[in-house]
Scaffold this active site. Structure first.
Site, PDB file in Angstrom:
ATOM      1  N   PRO A 260       0.820  -1.222   0.000  1.00  0.00           N
ATOM      2  CA  PRO A 260       0.000   0.000   0.000  1.00  0.00           C
ATOM      3  C   PRO A 260       0.845   1.259   0.000  1.00  0.00           C
ATOM      4  O   PRO A 260       1.869   1.342   0.679  1.00  0.00           O
ATOM      5  CB  PRO A 260      -0.799  -0.131   1.305  1.00  0.00           C
ATOM      6  N   ARG A 298      -1.118  16.263 -10.048  1.00  0.00           N
ATOM      7  CA  ARG A 298      -2.109  15.203 -10.208  1.00  0.00           C
ATOM      8  C   ARG A 298      -3.408  15.656 -10.896  1.00  0.00           C
ATOM      9  O   ARG A 298      -3.925  14.931 -11.758  1.00  0.00           O
ATOM     10  CB  ARG A 298      -2.436  14.542  -8.861  1.00  0.00           C
ATOM     11  N   CYS A 328       3.111  29.755 -15.979  1.00  0.00           N
ATOM     12  CA  CYS A 328       2.789  30.364 -17.275  1.00  0.00           C
ATOM     13  C   CYS A 328       2.426  29.281 -18.288  1.00  0.00           C
ATOM     14  O   CYS A 328       3.090  29.072 -19.305  1.00  0.00           O
ATOM     15  CB  CYS A 328       3.957  31.207 -17.762  1.00  0.00           C
ATOM     16  N   GLU A 329       1.387  28.580 -17.943  1.00  0.00           N
ATOM     17  CA  GLU A 329       0.828  27.495 -18.741  1.00  0.00           C
ATOM     18  C   GLU A 329      -0.458  27.120 -18.001  1.00  0.00           C
ATOM     19  O   GLU A 329      -0.615  27.441 -16.832  1.00  0.00           O
ATOM     20  CB  GLU A 329       1.806  26.311 -18.765  1.00  0.00           C
ATOM     21  N   TYR A 356       1.748  10.886  -4.019  1.00  0.00           N
ATOM     22  CA  TYR A 356       2.069  11.287  -5.398  1.00  0.00           C
ATOM     23  C   TYR A 356       1.861  12.787  -5.624  1.00  0.00           C
ATOM     24  O   TYR A 356       1.440  13.202  -6.693  1.00  0.00           O
ATOM     25  CB  TYR A 356       1.248  10.473  -6.402  1.00  0.00           C
TER      26      TYR A 356
END
Length: 411
Positions: A260, A298, A328-329, A356
């Site tokens: 896990p 994520r 800047c995206e 994550y």
């Protein structure tokens, strides 16, 4: 840990900041051990890739966990954190034979998921115990973005290649001591998982020196209020009965293993950001925070959901916002989300930020990675400093560039 604690942490360590609740990690670990308490020999190997801060690894080690690793660097971190080599399993994908040999030399359990490396390793090191990763071609997980059990997956040795696998084992005389599968993330249908387990049981009969069976993981945790999750108590009861029955049938004293990651740390994590700008357009109200997909990728990468709430004004009237970052995206954390009224300077908290999240952070746009804080025994402990400008330059080599003078062309 309450909202006031989170606000104080953000004030002391700045924003953005990651915070992990040790008590939640501990309770999640206990949930799993309780669910499988009927298994005589149980091994939980924490998946280090979910959150590999060495203080988190030390916490897992103190709980009695083993460690699931996917790189030689994670193995080295695990050893540094105090794990014994025999309590670490190495389950990489597509690594070189040299890396596999490097890890095996450390005394760590290796897990091989392709026939080519299996044959090469078995020919050179027939006496080193090896676990094999099987692809049962069953997708028990609900997250299709990270599916690993389908027939075209790069992970595992196909069940249709078992005859070839057995020939390699026989020809090399290698020692297979474990068999493993991982069917995907966010398991909801327990019966599908149990069906995949039967495939693993059937193939386990081929190996007389088997010591453990590793069923992977992928247990779903709740992401939204009132969200559904894997019923680990039901799964534990059903798989325990079948596992014990299999051990009795075969006369083997086997260990049941899981690996896990998200289940243990996801809900323990909080990501706190500050609102820089509230921007009204013709159709949208943007809450622009002091972070982006350089810190939390994520939502953009997996289309994952993180519940976001206003720490500063939790009881305010709810309005609809799109929460975006400062990269800047396009870096949208949430679209058209109901959140208590937001003002510039407010602190927003992202839940399920333990797995994550920091481990996939980067220095994109030359931004610093955030600090990490562990909430343990009612106190905040800094477990990673916020990066500085010197950290950005660390390992860079500044070359003195002299531009040659250009000759004046002849007339």
């Amino acid at each position: 840990m309450n909202n006031s604690d989170l606000i104080r942490i953000a004030q002391e360590y700045g924003s953005p900041v990651y915070v992990y609740d040790a008590e939640k990690i501990t309770s999640q670990y206990k949930r799993l051990t309780d669910a499988f308490s009927g298994v005589p020999k149980l091994r939980l190997n924490y998946a280090a890739k979910a959150l590999s801060n060495i203080s988190i690894l030390k916490l897992m080690n103190s709980l009695g966990s083993g460690l699931d690793t996917v790189s030689v660097q994670e193995v080295q971190l695990g050893l540094r954190a105090g794990f014994k080599p025999e309590d670490i399993i190495f389950t990489p994908n597509g690594v070189s034979l040299e890396e596999l040999e490097q890890v095996a030399a450390m005394g760590v359990q290796i897990n091989i998921d392709n026939l080519s490396i299996l044959e090469q390793f078995g020919s050179k090191h027939p006496d080193i115990p090896v676990c094999i990763r099987i692809n049962p071609h069953v997708m028990a997980g609900g997250n299709t973005n990270i599916s690993v059990g389908h027939i075209d997956s790069k992970f595992g040795i196909s069940i249709h290649q078992i005859p070839h696998l057995l020939r390699i084992v026989e020809n090399t005389g290698m020692h297979i001591n474990g068999i493993h599968m991982h069917t995907g993330s966010d398991i909801l249908d327990i019966e599908v998982f149990l069906y995949a387990s039967e495939i693993l049981f059937e193939n386990a009969r081929n190996f007389k020196d088997l010591e453990f069976i590793d069923f992977g993981s992928g247990f779903k945790v709740p992401y939204k209020p009132d969200d559904i999750a894997t019923d680990v108590a039901e799964l534990g009861a059903k798989l325990t009965a079948r596992f014990n029955e299999f051990c009795a049938e075969t006369g083997k004293d086997l260990t049941l293993a899981f690996e896990p990651g998200k289940f243990l740390v996801s809900e323990a994590g909080y990501f706190i950001t500050k609102v820089n700008v509230v921007k009204q357009t013709t159709s949208t109200v943007f809450a622009q925070v002091d972070s982006g997909f350089n810190h939390l990728i994520r939502p953009m990468f997996y289309n994952s959901y993180h519940h976001i709430y206003n720490l500063t004004n939790p009881g305010g009237k709810e309005r609809f916002y799109s929460v975006v970052g400062y990269i800047c995206e396009t870096d949208t954390f949430a679209n058209n989300r109901r959140i208590a009224a937001i003002s510039e300077g407010d602190l927003l908290c992202f839940k399920n930020a333990g797995a994550y999240c920091f481990s996939m952070a980067s220095n994109y746009n030359s931004r610093y990675r955030p600090a990490e804080v562990l909430w343990l025994n009612g106190q905040a402990h800094l477990i990673r400093k916020r990066e500085t400008f010197d950290d950005l330059l660390h390992n860079q080599v500044e070359v003195s560039l002299e531009v040659p003078e250009q000759e004046t062309p002849a007339t």
